[in-house]
Motif scaffolding. Structure first.
Motif: not given
Length: 258
Positions: A208-212
């Motif tokens: 989820l952090n990676g697609i922020d």
């Protein structure tokens, strides 16, 4: 201890903030909170972290009096680096972070809540950035994660607050509960998360952090550059001095009425 860590059942770590009376952080406090959140996330037995607070509100931001007591810029630098450390620790924590917010959530509190994965709030909770009134900038990055862009700008420029109920309407506060039910509500959500497989939760948090869409680290540090500029110009000291004078006048008026 101002920052304490405990466990509340399998997989649930609880980090408590306790800087009475209003949880205004000294510079060192930011680093201690960051260390506590990171440590809880690294512990493979934990699957979620709850950040909560004692006292009158969740967080009143930086201790302005500490900054004014220390000449030069080192204390300001420490506060700014400390805030960046905490916000990053929450965002990058290896497991989901839940903020349990009561009373006021101001300044650095917005950075903590805005970078959390889940926000549970009491029905007396308010959120805001008084930075413009204090001669500083920062955490608009995180307020923008709680409200739409134009509302964020209005709140930032006016130094206004928004209620937990309003944030629930925008979807950034997951649940709003009576004050005396806040800890139980946060732990209920924490236990629900902690019941999942820890390997999946850690992978999900990283994904989820990676697609922020926003790089919160770079964005916040960009904001901080303008805080340093305002301090170097002398504007911030003038505004903070006026703030302290206003507080002293309010205390004197209250004593006369009492």
């Amino acid at each position: 201890m101002p920052i304490t860590s405990s466990s509340d059942g399998p997989g649930v770590a609880v980090v408590t903030i306790d800087y009475p009376p209003v949880n205004a952080f000294p510079a060192q406090g930011w680093f201690e909170l960051a260390d506590a959140v990171r440590s809880a996330g690294r512990d493979q037995s934990n699957r979620t972290v709850v950040v909560r607070a004692e006292n009158r509100g969740f967080c009143a931001g930086v201790d302005i009096k500490e900054i004014q007591r220390n000449p030069g810029h080192q204390n300001l630098i420490d506060h700014n680096r400390g805030c960046a450390e905490v916000f990053s620790a929450v965002y990058d924590c290896q497991v989901p972070v839940i903020s349990a917010v009561h009373g006021f959530c101001l300044g650095g509190g917005i950075g903590i809540a805005g970078n959390s994965d889940v926000v549970i709030a009491s029905d007396d909770a308010t959120f805001g950035l008084p930075e413009v009134d204090r001669g500083a900038l920062g955490a608009a990055t995180h307020l923008a994660r709680l409200v739409p862009q134009h509302l964020m700008r209005a709140l930032f420029f006016t130094a206004s607050t928004i209620t937990a109920q309003q944030l629930h309407h925008h979807g950034s506060v997951y649940r709003v509960v009576p004050r005396d039910e806040l800890d139980d509500a946060a732990l209920e959500v924490a236990r629900d998360i902690a019941a999942k497989d820890g390997r999946v939760l850690r992978a999900a948090k990283e994904a989820l952090n990676g697609i922020d869409l926003q790089n919160v680290h770079r964005s916040y540090r960009y904001e901080q550059g303008f805080t340093f500029e305002l301090n170097l110009s002398g504007a911030s000291d003038e505004i903070r001095d006026r703030f302290e004078d206003d507080l002293a006048k309010q205390r004197a008026d209250a004593q006369k009425k009492g």
